[in-house]
Design a protein around this motif. Structure first.
Motif, PDB file in Angstrom:
ATOM      1  N   ALA A  41      -6.005 -11.136   5.132  1.00  0.00           N
ATOM      2  CA  ALA A  41      -6.230 -10.271   3.974  1.00  0.00           C
ATOM      3  C   ALA A  41      -6.056  -8.801   4.330  1.00  0.00           C
ATOM      4  O   ALA A  41      -5.511  -8.022   3.537  1.00  0.00           O
ATOM      5  N   CYS A  42      -6.502  -8.408   5.515  1.00  0.00           N
ATOM      6  CA  CYS A  42      -6.349  -7.006   5.936  1.00  0.00           C
ATOM      7  C   CYS A  42      -4.882  -6.598   6.013  1.00  0.00           C
ATOM      8  O   CYS A  42      -4.494  -5.530   5.519  1.00  0.00           O
ATOM      9  N   ASN A  43      -4.067  -7.440   6.619  1.00  0.00           N
ATOM     10  CA  ASN A  43      -2.650  -7.103   6.758  1.00  0.00           C
ATOM     11  C   ASN A  43      -1.932  -7.107   5.405  1.00  0.00           C
ATOM     12  O   ASN A  43      -1.072  -6.257   5.150  1.00  0.00           O
ATOM     13  N   LEU A  44      -2.280  -8.045   4.533  1.00  0.00           N
ATOM     14  CA  LEU A  44      -1.644  -8.074   3.215  1.00  0.00           C
ATOM     15  C   LEU A  44      -2.061  -6.869   2.372  1.00  0.00           C
ATOM     16  O   LEU A  44      -1.232  -6.279   1.661  1.00  0.00           O
ATOM     17  N   GLY A  57      -3.288   2.205   7.616  1.00  0.00           N
ATOM     18  CA  GLY A  57      -3.052   1.981   9.045  1.00  0.00           C
ATOM     19  C   GLY A  57      -4.269   1.469   9.772  1.00  0.00           C
ATOM     20  O   GLY A  57      -4.158   0.645  10.695  1.00  0.00           O
ATOM     21  N   SER A  58      -5.462   1.930   9.392  1.00  0.00           N
ATOM     22  CA  SER A  58      -6.695   1.431  10.014  1.00  0.00           C
ATOM     23  C   SER A  58      -7.102   0.072   9.466  1.00  0.00           C
ATOM     24  O   SER A  58      -7.762  -0.702  10.165  1.00  0.00           O
ATOM     25  N   LEU A  59      -6.721  -0.215   8.234  1.00  0.00           N
ATOM     26  CA  LEU A  59      -7.063  -1.519   7.651  1.00  0.00           C
ATOM     27  C   LEU A  59      -6.237  -2.645   8.262  1.00  0.00           C
ATOM     28  O   LEU A  59      -6.770  -3.701   8.612  1.00  0.00           O
ATOM     29  N   SER A  60      -4.945  -2.457   8.396  1.00  0.00           N
ATOM     30  CA  SER A  60      -4.091  -3.488   9.000  1.00  0.00           C
ATOM     31  C   SER A  60      -4.227  -3.455  10.515  1.00  0.00           C
ATOM     32  O   SER A  60      -4.592  -2.442  11.102  1.00  0.00           O
ATOM     33  N   THR A  61      -3.934  -4.575  11.156  1.00  0.00           N
ATOM     34  CA  THR A  61      -4.072  -4.680  12.606  1.00  0.00           C
ATOM     35  C   THR A  61      -2.978  -5.571  13.172  1.00  0.00           C
ATOM     36  O   THR A  61      -2.865  -6.745  12.792  1.00  0.00           O
ATOM     37  N   LEU A  62      -2.187  -5.019  14.049  1.00  0.00           N
ATOM     38  CA  LEU A  62      -1.140  -5.794  14.717  1.00  0.00           C
ATOM     39  C   LEU A  62      -1.667  -6.488  15.965  1.00  0.00           C
ATOM     40  O   LEU A  62      -1.315  -7.639  16.239  1.00  0.00           O
ATOM     41  N   SER A  63      -2.508  -5.807  16.708  1.00  0.00           N
ATOM     42  CA  SER A  63      -3.020  -6.386  17.965  1.00  0.00           C
ATOM     43  C   SER A  63      -3.851  -7.634  17.701  1.00  0.00           C
ATOM     44  O   SER A  63      -3.685  -8.660  18.371  1.00  0.00           O
TER      45      SER A  63
END
Length: 207
Positions: free
Chosen positions: A107-110, A144-150
């Motif tokens: 959900a964060c990434n979307l 940018g802070s909401l989504s997380t790639l790591s």
């Protein structure tokens, strides 16, 4: 005399047991009070730090001149970043609902893609300089802070096991990338679709 001695011993045992329970209750109450005071003190410290940082950020924005656009954008991005971190922290609680797919990270990434697509479409409309700074800061700070790639990479690799023929990580990665592209495209084109609808309604009204 033996019965009286027995009664005295029972009464003494009862008194000692009640005093021991009272001591245990008072000790637990003292421990709970100490823990609550410690939690409150830590919360007060972090609250004070956040307020001081907010005051510093507002002061920095006031100190910057109109020519220093990059510095203003950087400062506003820092204001939006804690909000994105708090939102992600709240959504991460849903990761345990379904072990195969972490719903919180998903959900964060979307949501990050949706915000980036919608705000990016507004930026493409050539807004004013102040609006551009705020929109860019919301994309880089909050989204940018909401989504997380790591976290996404760690969770994907943790759900892949070639020996056990476990491919939940690949399904999770495909679903994230696919729906992120779809949602980002929909939100990016939403502004154009809305403008077309308004334009058609205005033309039909004039006719």
């Amino acid at each position: 005399m033996s019965s009286e001695d027995g009664n005295y011993s029972v009464a003494a045992d009862t008194i000692s047991t009640s005093s021991a329970s009272n001591d245990n209750n008072s000790t637990s109450n003292r421990v709970d009070k100490h823990v609550s005071e410690r939690v409150l003190s830590v919360r007060a410290i972090f609250t004070s730090i956040f307020i001081l940082a907010l005051i510093c950020q507002i002061t920095t924005l006031v100190a910057f001149t109109s020519e220093e656009r990059k510095q203003q954008q950087f400062a506003i991005s820092l204001l939006f970043s804690p909000l994105g971190c708090l939102a992600r922290w709240k959504l991460m609680k849903y990761n345990n609902y379904r072990p195969s797919i972490p719903l919180g990270t998903f959900a964060c990434n979307l949501l990050g893609c949706a915000l980036s697509g919608s705000l990016g479409s507004l930026l493409a409309g050539n807004p004013g300089p102040e609006e551009s700074i705020v929109l860019s800061s919301m994309i880089s700070g909050f989204a940018g802070s909401l989504s997380t790639l790591s976290q996404f990479v760690v969770e994907m690799l943790d759900r892949i096991d070639p020996i056990m023929m476990r491919i939940d990580g690949l399904i999770y990665a495909f679903a994230t990338v696919f729906w992120a592209m779809v949602i980002g495209l929909l939100f990016a084109q939403g502004k154009d679709w809305a403008e077309d609808v308004v334009h058609d309604l205005q033309n039909s009204g004039h006719n």
